[in-house]
Design a protein around this motif. Structure first.
Motif, mmCIF file in Angstrom:
data_model
loop_
_atom_site.group_PDB
_atom_site.id
_atom_site.type_symbol
_atom_site.label_atom_id
_atom_site.label_comp_id
_atom_site.label_asym_id
_atom_site.label_seq_id
_atom_site.Cartn_x
_atom_site.Cartn_y
_atom_site.Cartn_z
ATOM 1 N N LEU A 172 5.452 -8.477 4.569
ATOM 2 C CA LEU A 172 5.714 -8.560 3.122
ATOM 3 C C LEU A 172 4.565 -9.245 2.386
ATOM 4 O O LEU A 172 4.146 -8.807 1.310
ATOM 5 N N ASP A 173 4.030 -10.329 2.987
ATOM 6 C CA ASP A 173 2.876 -11.025 2.383
ATOM 7 C C ASP A 173 1.687 -10.076 2.302
ATOM 8 O O ASP A 173 0.941 -10.054 1.328
ATOM 9 N N LEU A 174 1.520 -9.281 3.388
ATOM 10 C CA LEU A 174 0.399 -8.343 3.413
ATOM 11 C C LEU A 174 0.577 -7.286 2.323
ATOM 12 O O LEU A 174 -0.367 -6.946 1.605
ATOM 13 N N GLN A 175 1.817 -6.805 2.171
ATOM 14 C CA GLN A 175 2.101 -5.821 1.124
ATOM 15 C C GLN A 175 1.709 -6.370 -0.246
ATOM 16 O O GLN A 175 1.024 -5.712 -1.026
ATOM 17 N N ASN A 176 2.137 -7.611 -0.517
ATOM 18 C CA ASN A 176 1.844 -8.210 -1.818
ATOM 19 C C ASN A 176 0.351 -8.383 -2.027
ATOM 20 O O ASN A 176 -0.168 -8.137 -3.110
ATOM 21 N N TYR A 177 -0.330 -8.774 -0.943
ATOM 22 C CA TYR A 177 -1.787 -8.942 -1.033
ATOM 23 C C TYR A 177 -2.454 -7.603 -1.363
ATOM 24 O O TYR A 177 -3.311 -7.504 -2.239
ATOM 25 N N LEU A 178 -2.003 -6.543 -0.660
ATOM 26 C CA LEU A 178 -2.608 -5.218 -0.879
ATOM 27 C C LEU A 178 -2.326 -4.711 -2.296
ATOM 28 O O LEU A 178 -3.197 -4.140 -2.952
ATOM 29 N N LEU A 179 -1.085 -4.953 -2.759
ATOM 30 C CA LEU A 179 -0.730 -4.486 -4.112
ATOM 31 C C LEU A 179 -1.604 -5.155 -5.163
ATOM 32 O O LEU A 179 -2.023 -4.534 -6.133
ATOM 33 N N LYS A 180 -1.906 -6.441 -4.931
ATOM 34 C CA LYS A 180 -2.751 -7.172 -5.880
ATOM 35 C C LYS A 180 -4.200 -6.711 -5.791
ATOM 36 O O LYS A 180 -4.884 -6.527 -6.783
ATOM 37 N N ARG A 181 -4.669 -6.525 -4.541
ATOM 38 C CA ARG A 181 -6.078 -6.206 -4.350
ATOM 39 C C ARG A 181 -6.411 -4.757 -4.710
ATOM 40 O O ARG A 181 -7.508 -4.450 -5.142
ATOM 41 N N TYR A 182 -5.463 -3.860 -4.495
ATOM 42 C CA TYR A 182 -5.733 -2.440 -4.763
ATOM 43 C C TYR A 182 -4.732 -1.880 -5.775
ATOM 44 O O TYR A 182 -3.927 -1.011 -5.432
ATOM 45 N N PRO A 183 -4.776 -2.382 -7.032
ATOM 46 C CA PRO A 183 -3.776 -1.942 -8.003
ATOM 47 C C PRO A 183 -3.851 -0.441 -8.281
ATOM 48 O O PRO A 183 -2.889 0.169 -8.740
ATOM 49 N N GLU A 184 -5.002 0.179 -7.972
ATOM 50 C CA GLU A 184 -5.165 1.597 -8.300
ATOM 51 C C GLU A 184 -4.514 2.514 -7.251
ATOM 52 O O GLU A 184 -4.325 3.703 -7.485
ATOM 53 N N LYS A 185 -4.149 1.961 -6.082
ATOM 54 C CA LYS A 185 -3.585 2.804 -5.016
ATOM 55 C C LYS A 185 -2.063 2.897 -5.137
ATOM 56 O O LYS A 185 -1.427 2.020 -5.705
ATOM 57 N N SER A 186 -1.524 3.962 -4.557
ATOM 58 C CA SER A 186 -0.075 4.153 -4.686
ATOM 59 C C SER A 186 0.670 3.105 -3.849
ATOM 60 O O SER A 186 0.255 2.758 -2.739
ATOM 61 N N GLU A 187 1.773 2.619 -4.429
ATOM 62 C CA GLU A 187 2.546 1.558 -3.789
ATOM 63 C C GLU A 187 3.077 2.025 -2.428
ATOM 64 O O GLU A 187 3.066 1.280 -1.451
ATOM 65 N N GLU A 188 3.480 3.290 -2.404
ATOM 66 C CA GLU A 188 4.059 3.830 -1.172
ATOM 67 C C GLU A 188 3.042 3.807 -0.031
ATOM 68 O O GLU A 188 3.329 3.394 1.087
ATOM 69 N N ASN A 189 1.805 4.226 -0.365
ATOM 70 C CA ASN A 189 0.731 4.225 0.637
ATOM 71 C C ASN A 189 0.414 2.819 1.127
ATOM 72 O O ASN A 189 0.207 2.585 2.305
ATOM 73 N N LEU A 190 0.376 1.874 0.184
ATOM 74 C CA LEU A 190 0.048 0.494 0.552
ATOM 75 C C LEU A 190 1.122 -0.084 1.464
ATOM 76 O O LEU A 190 0.824 -0.806 2.407
ATOM 77 N N LYS A 191 2.369 0.264 1.196
ATOM 78 C CA LYS A 191 3.451 -0.234 2.045
ATOM 79 C C LYS A 191 3.315 0.323 3.455
ATOM 80 O O LYS A 191 3.518 -0.367 4.436
ATOM 81 N N LYS A 192 2.960 1.615 3.524
ATOM 82 C CA LYS A 192 2.801 2.258 4.822
ATOM 83 C C LYS A 192 1.662 1.573 5.590
ATOM 84 O O LYS A 192 1.765 1.290 6.782
ATOM 85 N N ILE A 193 0.588 1.296 4.867
ATOM 86 C CA ILE A 193 -0.570 0.679 5.513
ATOM 87 C C ILE A 193 -0.222 -0.728 6.005
ATOM 88 O O ILE A 193 -0.590 -1.131 7.110
ATOM 89 N N ALA A 194 0.541 -1.483 5.198
ATOM 90 C CA ALA A 194 0.941 -2.834 5.612
ATOM 91 C C ALA A 194 1.749 -2.756 6.897
ATOM 92 O O ALA A 194 1.591 -3.573 7.800
ATOM 93 N N GLU A 195 2.571 -1.730 6.987
ATOM 94 C CA GLU A 195 3.419 -1.580 8.167
ATOM 95 C C GLU A 195 2.606 -1.194 9.400
ATOM 96 O O GLU A 195 2.738 -1.801 10.457
ATOM 97 N N ILE A 196 1.729 -0.204 9.230
ATOM 98 C CA ILE A 196 0.922 0.240 10.372
ATOM 99 C C ILE A 196 0.039 -0.887 10.877
ATOM 100 O O ILE A 196 -0.130 -1.077 12.075
ATOM 101 N N SER A 197 -0.507 -1.676 9.959
ATOM 102 C CA SER A 197 -1.447 -2.705 10.409
ATOM 103 C C SER A 197 -0.730 -3.957 10.898
ATOM 104 O O SER A 197 -1.371 -4.889 11.372
ATOM 105 N N GLN A 198 0.604 -3.976 10.811
ATOM 106 C CA GLN A 198 1.387 -5.055 11.426
ATOM 107 C C GLN A 198 0.865 -6.458 11.089
ATOM 108 O O GLN A 198 0.743 -7.312 11.952
ATOM 109 N N GLY A 199 0.519 -6.642 9.807
ATOM 110 C CA GLY A 199 0.106 -7.983 9.397
ATOM 111 C C GLY A 199 -1.342 -8.322 9.691
ATOM 112 O O GLY A 199 -1.769 -9.452 9.517
ATOM 113 N N ASN A 200 -2.129 -7.345 10.156
ATOM 114 C CA ASN A 200 -3.553 -7.584 10.396
ATOM 115 C C ASN A 200 -4.328 -7.131 9.150
ATOM 116 O O ASN A 200 -4.493 -5.946 8.884
ATOM 117 N N ILE A 201 -4.812 -8.115 8.376
ATOM 118 C CA ILE A 201 -5.437 -7.800 7.088
ATOM 119 C C ILE A 201 -6.706 -6.965 7.247
ATOM 120 O O ILE A 201 -6.960 -6.040 6.484
#
Ligand SMILES: [Zn+2]
Length: 330
Positions: A172-201
């Protein structure tokens, strides 16, 4: 960046930060953690904290000349020793040079800081040479080492350094970080990426930098489906596509590792919520033991990538190994 906005990692912050205030920080520390957790960034923040000219709230100010120069890798007293050789590590000659250099007074700051990154590949003679400086450090010299695991580091070196571990962050922290850092990307994609990377930034950032993440995931799924339906040619073709370059191959293998790990959990625990089609197909097709063996092949291939093995050889090795692991007759 400072300690506050370095995502997650409360435990290392709790251990390390009071040491600055109590003046109990050792002249040498080692940051341990897998690739992608931000060891180099964290080392930089520690260096800033050590020589910042206006520390605020136990954090580097990020604005003084020292902080700015460290941020841009141009501070004359924060030294990144040179790596060399096929393993890209620190040679004895380099360590000997540092042993002399460490006795020369700093240029601008009140300390000299040497940052040695990923010392996992460092040979024993070089580690022994390093040990000599760690045992009798010159005044006002500080060493920050980083490594993936302590297993290749001499116990004598370990005993001379304060050890700190970096961790993966909450998804969840990673999701929030990604949403802040990449506001131009789709939320759905960022969530998927947070999940695949299992917390590895680092992995999450690599995924986002990958030119065509969707296409890569598509090919990786094709690998799984081809493997589950014993279509060797389709498998070879899809592996060929994801292994066109090193970075994509690594991302693809990480994706496979996650899917196979989930299948593993599903195969031993039916209640596990594995709603992913690939996860289900794998656990329906293969036994727990086979899944374990396949996980092993994927991890081995990842290690070979790190060792710079030729990509087309590796691609063939991977495709034939997973196929024979899945369908060999006992
Ligand atoms: Zn500063």
């Amino acid at each position: 960046m400072n300690f506050k906005n370095f995502v997650g990692n409360d435990s290392i912050k709790k251990q390390l930060l009071p040491l600055f205030l109590q003046n109990k920080i050792s002249h040498a520390i080692i940051l341990v953690g897998e690739k992608g957790l931000g060891k180099k960034t964290f080392a930089k923040i520690v260096a800033q904290r050590l020589i910042c000219s206006s520390v605020t709230d136990n954090n580097p100010c990020e604005n003084c000349l020292n902080c700015k120069k460290i941020e841009n890798n141009v501070h004359p007293d924060v030294i990144y020793p040179e790596k060399s050789g096929t393993l890209q590590s620190y040679s004895i000659a380099t360590i000997r040079k540092i042993r002399l250099d460490a006795y020369i007074a700093p240029n601008e700051a009140n300390k000299k800081i040497y940052i040695f990154s990923n010392i996992d590949n460092m040979g024993i003679p070089a580690q022994n040479a390093l040990l000599k400086i760690l045992e009798e450090p010159p005044k006002n010299v500080f060493f920050i080492l980083t490594c993936i695991s302590l297993s290749n580091i001499l116990p004598t070196v370990c005993s001379r350094v304060q050890q700190f571990s970096l961790d993966r962050v909450d998804i969840l922290d990673l999701q929030n970080y990604l949403l802040k850092r990449y506001p131009e990307k789709s939320e759905e994609n960022l969530k998927k990426i947070a999940e695949i990377s299992q917390g590895n930034i680092g992995l999450a950032n690599d995924l986002l930098a990958s030119a065509d993440f969707e296409a890569l995931i598509y090919e990786t799924k094709k690998i799984i489906l081809a493997l589950c339906s014993a279509k060797e040619f389709d498998l070879i073709e899809a592996v060929g596509k994801i292994s066109e370059n090193r970075k994509d191959f690594l991302i693809g293998l990480d994706f496979l590792l996650n899917i196979f790990r989930e299948s593993m959990i599903l195969s031993v625990n039916e209640d596990f919520d594995g709603d992913n089609v690939c996860v289900k197909r794998i656990s329906e097709t293969f036994s727990t033991k086979q899944i374990l063996n396949l996980l092993d092949v994927i991890s081995k291939t990842k290690n070979y990538i790190d060792k710079n093995v030729n990509m087309s050889i590796l691609s063939t090795y991977f495709a034939s190994s997973v196929f024979s692991e899945a369908y060999r007759k006992n």
